[in-house]
Design a protein around this motif. Structure first.
Motif, PDB file in Angstrom:
ATOM      1  N   TYR A 173      17.238 -13.061  35.217  1.00  0.00           N
ATOM      2  CA  TYR A 173      18.299 -12.663  36.236  1.00  0.00           C
ATOM      3  C   TYR A 173      17.983 -11.552  36.863  1.00  0.00           C
ATOM      4  CZ  TYR A 173      22.548 -10.482  37.955  1.00  0.00           C
ATOM      5  OH  TYR A 173      23.446  -9.805  38.936  1.00  0.00           O
ATOM      6  N   ALA A 212      23.833 -11.463  30.176  1.00  0.00           N
ATOM      7  CA  ALA A 212      23.386 -11.779  31.450  1.00  0.00           C
ATOM      8  C   ALA A 212      22.888 -10.577  32.401  1.00  0.00           C
ATOM      9  CB  ALA A 212      24.615 -12.130  32.400  1.00  0.00           C
ATOM     10  N   GLN A 213      23.514  -9.339  32.454  1.00  0.00           N
ATOM     11  CA  GLN A 213      22.862  -8.301  33.183  1.00  0.00           C
ATOM     12  C   GLN A 213      21.459  -7.775  32.721  1.00  0.00           C
ATOM     13  OE1 GLN A 213      24.068  -7.071  35.900  1.00  0.00           O
ATOM     14  NE2 GLN A 213      26.227  -7.973  36.047  1.00  0.00           N
ATOM     15  N   ALA A 215      19.831 -16.418  41.861  1.00  0.00           N
ATOM     16  CA  ALA A 215      19.970 -15.046  41.039  1.00  0.00           C
ATOM     17  C   ALA A 215      21.480 -15.412  40.481  1.00  0.00           C
ATOM     18  CB  ALA A 215      20.309 -14.040  41.991  1.00  0.00           C
ATOM     19  N   LYS A 216      22.306 -16.051  41.092  1.00  0.00           N
ATOM     20  CA  LYS A 216      23.573 -16.417  40.387  1.00  0.00           C
ATOM     21  C   LYS A 216      23.567 -17.737  39.367  1.00  0.00           C
ATOM     22  CE  LYS A 216      26.712 -15.352  44.512  1.00  0.00           C
ATOM     23  NZ  LYS A 216      27.602 -16.050  45.503  1.00  0.00           N
ATOM     24  N   ARG A 241      17.588 -11.338  40.731  1.00  0.00           N
ATOM     25  CA  ARG A 241      18.394 -10.425  41.675  1.00  0.00           C
ATOM     26  C   ARG A 241      17.486  -9.687  42.717  1.00  0.00           C
ATOM     27  NH1 ARG A 241      23.011 -10.874  42.885  1.00  0.00           N
ATOM     28  NH2 ARG A 241      21.845 -10.693  44.672  1.00  0.00           N
ATOM     29  N   GLU A 248      24.568 -16.199  30.959  1.00  0.00           N
ATOM     30  CA  GLU A 248      26.100 -15.923  30.396  1.00  0.00           C
ATOM     31  C   GLU A 248      26.495 -17.066  29.581  1.00  0.00           C
ATOM     32  OE1 GLU A 248      30.122 -14.595  32.564  1.00  0.00           O
ATOM     33  OE2 GLU A 248      29.060 -16.483  33.260  1.00  0.00           O
ATOM     34  N   ARG A 267      20.788 -17.924  37.485  1.00  0.00           N
ATOM     35  CA  ARG A 267      20.104 -17.332  36.555  1.00  0.00           C
ATOM     36  C   ARG A 267      21.079 -16.432  35.724  1.00  0.00           C
ATOM     37  NH1 ARG A 267      16.825 -19.942  38.347  1.00  0.00           N
ATOM     38  NH2 ARG A 267      18.035 -21.419  37.181  1.00  0.00           N
ATOM     39  N   TYR A 268      22.112 -16.001  36.486  1.00  0.00           N
ATOM     40  CA  TYR A 268      23.184 -15.122  35.811  1.00  0.00           C
ATOM     41  C   TYR A 268      24.050 -16.118  34.905  1.00  0.00           C
ATOM     42  CZ  TYR A 268      27.315 -12.268  34.931  1.00  0.00           C
ATOM     43  OH  TYR A 268      28.486 -11.743  34.508  1.00  0.00           O
ATOM     44  N   HIS A 269      24.478 -17.154  35.653  1.00  0.00           N
ATOM     45  CA  HIS A 269      25.286 -18.182  34.707  1.00  0.00           C
ATOM     46  C   HIS A 269      24.547 -18.593  33.409  1.00  0.00           C
ATOM     47  CE1 HIS A 269      28.626 -17.631  37.430  1.00  0.00           C
ATOM     48  NE2 HIS A 269      27.909 -18.270  38.460  1.00  0.00           N
ATOM     49  N   ASP A 328      19.128  -9.848  31.159  1.00  0.00           N
ATOM     50  CA  ASP A 328      18.328 -11.118  31.340  1.00  0.00           C
ATOM     51  C   ASP A 328      17.239 -10.852  32.028  1.00  0.00           C
ATOM     52  OD1 ASP A 328      17.901 -13.929  30.330  1.00  0.00           O
ATOM     53  OD2 ASP A 328      17.963 -14.199  32.611  1.00  0.00           O
TER      54      ASP A 328
END
Length: 552
Positions: free
Chosen positions: A326, A320-321, A406-407, A330, A414, A409-411, A323
């Motif tokens: 994201y 995720a970090q 952003a959250k 972010r 993930e 896209r992170y999820h 991606d």
């Protein structure tokens, strides 16, 4: 066929119009104009298929109430010639269903909100009873001022300036939205916001006949103008036919080329499918070989292999970090947050400066507040503070939305990694379980082997003791030692007859062969067991005889 139509109008007091009347008519509702006291009642008006209000996030509660919204729009304007609302009229494709037309109109309304920060009122009208039954259209009324948590604020001037290109933007945007909706609905029709010339279409425009020519045609009188037009039309028709034939020829060639390309594409797809099957087969065989190798490992080796496989997996957080979506979201969230912090700092600095100016220049401030003179530095400081505060208010919902994006896209990244890891995780867990089972089997095997070795050692000791005891008895008998003579109770009575025979036979055997004979007896489990039983019986008889002697 689907047609393009987008018209932008204004609702202005100078034309005797009001936002409340326009909203009531388009929604088929009753609205009381609080400024003039007029009642606009269109509840009996038919043909309104759907309506909805849209406003930016964080707007006041009354922005979702049609009468309150448009009364607020009227109240925000003070001049008698003010423009109180702006309207988009769009033709909705008749090829779409009612739900699809509604979704398309609402999408356009939300896009207006997003770009201009205004409140929007979307009303979808059905075709008139006496008109074209395909004339589905929407009236989209929008405020002329931006909507913020504080209410209606600054004017939206971009749509007032024809050079800004905003109307052209929305013509193109509406064309794109409508075509996407038609494509989703599986329709081949498309609309185009460009002129015929811009589209490269050579077509003679229709010419409007004036009343004189119309009357001549109606009376059957000849008209040179009409004759010239008919000649031009005939020439145009001939040209169109020639071009159509040329186009048909080109289409035939294109079809042949397409068929050839399609055949080559089918062959390529078949080859790709065969290649895919070969790759899948190779991958399957590779997995089978790897599974066979892993199953052949010891528990300790398999446990190390399981740890190696776990360490080789990409963690969902790491994926995720890294991606790109994201990272971009972010960065946007951080940029907006930074812009808001800067706006807050600017507002605080300007407010402090204004307070300091008021404290330092009390008389000038009093004269300024009284309207007797203008304190320019104070005006600038307070204006800049208000501007920074307004910017902060505008940035707040955008920053929150960017943070939520952003959250999300992170999820999403993930979750994708979790799904990607799932087959390998299942495989790892399967081999981890196998390693545990092997470890238990190896422990059980070690315990069994240990017990077997102990049993064998015990049996060897008993064998050695039996050989020792038997040879000692044979020697005592051969030498006629005490307890082994014919008149001895231990020999004649306590020693079983069968054992006496075995001993006598053993002693008659040549000495060089005695060890071989005894070993053969001991190697035979049946004979060894019989010999052990006889020796045990002799010992028991001797012990019993001696216990009688002690007792007597």
């Amino acid at each position: 066929m689907a047609i393009f139509h987008l018209q932008v109008n204004t609702v202005s007091r100078s034309a005797g119009r009001s936002a409340t009347a326009a909203a009531a008519y388009r929604a088929g509702e009753k609205i009381v104009d609080e400024r003039t006291g007029e009642i606009h009642d269109y509840t009996r008006k038919g043909g309104v298929e759907a309506s909805a209000l849209f406003a930016p996030a964080g707007s006041p509660e009354w922005a979702a109430d049609r009468p309150r919204l448009w009364n607020a729009a009227e109240d925000a304007e003070k001049r008698k010639n003010s423009t109180v609302a702006r309207e988009f009229v769009i033709a909705l494709p008749a090829e779409l269903s009612a739900d699809e037309r509604q979704g398309l109109a609402f999408e356009f309304g939300r896009a207006l909100v997003e770009r201009h920060g205004v409140a929007v009122d979307v009303c979808i009208h059905a075709p008139g009873k006496d008109g074209d039954e395909r004339n589905h259209h929407a009236h989209i009324l929008m405020t002329t001022r931006r909507m913020t948590p504080e209410g209606l604020t600054e004017k939206t001037r971009e749509l007032d300036n024809q050079r800004s290109g905003e109307v052209d933007h929305w013509r193109q945007e509406w064309s794109s939205m409508a075509n996407r909706a038609l494509e989703r609905a599986g329709r081949s029709e498309r609309i185009d916001h460009r002129t015929l010339a811009e589209q490269g279409i050579e077509r003679t425009p229709t010419v409007h006949n004036g009343p004189a020519i119309t009357e001549m045609v109606r009376d059957g009188r000849p008209s040179r103008v009409i004759e010239d037009r008919e000649a031009a039309a005939s020439a145009f028709v001939a040209q169109v036919k020639a071009e159509a034939q040329a186009l048909a020829d080109d289409l035939a060639k294109a079809q042949a080329a397409f068929d050839q390309a399609q055949q080559e594409m089918d062959q390529l797809k078949a080859e790709q499918q065969r290649e895919q099957m070969r790759r899948e087969r190779a991958e399957y065989e590779k997995r089978e070989a790897e599974d066979k190798r892993l199953k052949a490992l010891s528990a300790e080796q398999l446990a190390r292999e399981v740890n190696r496989m776990r360490n080789a997996l990409t963690s969902p957080d790491a994926a995720a970090q890294r991606d790109p979506a994201y990272i971009e979201a972010r960065q946007r969230a951080e940029d907006l947050a930074q812009q808001k912090r800067q706006a807050d700092q600017e507002q605080a600095a300007m407010e402090r400066q204004a307070v300091q100016l008021r404290e330092k220049h009390g008389i000038r401030t009093w004269l300024h507040d009284s309207g007797l003179m203008r304190f320019d530095k104070l005006v600038v400081a307070e204006a800049m503070g208000r501007e920074a505060g307004m910017l902060s208010l505008q940035l707040a919902p955008k920053a929150m939305q960017a943070e939520a994006e952003a959250k999300a896209r992170y999820h999403e990244a993930e979750s994708r990694q979790w799904l990607e890891n799932a087959p390998q995780n299942d495989r790892i867990e399967r081999y981890a379980k196998l390693a545990q089972e092997k470890a238990k089997q190896e422990r059980d095997e070690r315990q069994r082997m240990g017990q077997q070795q102990r049993d064998e050692r015990q049996a060897e000791i008993k064998r050695e003791m039996l050989a020792r005891d038997f040879k000692a008895l044979a020697v005592r008998r051969e030498l006629r030692m005490a307890g082994s003579r014919d008149d001895s109770e231990d020999w004649a009575k306590n020693t079983p007859e069968a054992l006496r025979k075995v001993v006598e036979q053993y002693n008659r055997t040549p000495k060089e062969r005695r060890e071989e004979v005894l070993r053969a007896t001991l190697d035979d489990p049946k004979r060894r067991g019989a010999l052990q039983s006889m020796m045990d019986a002799r010992e028991q008889a001797i012990d019993q005889s001696r216990s009688y002697d002690y007792g007597g």
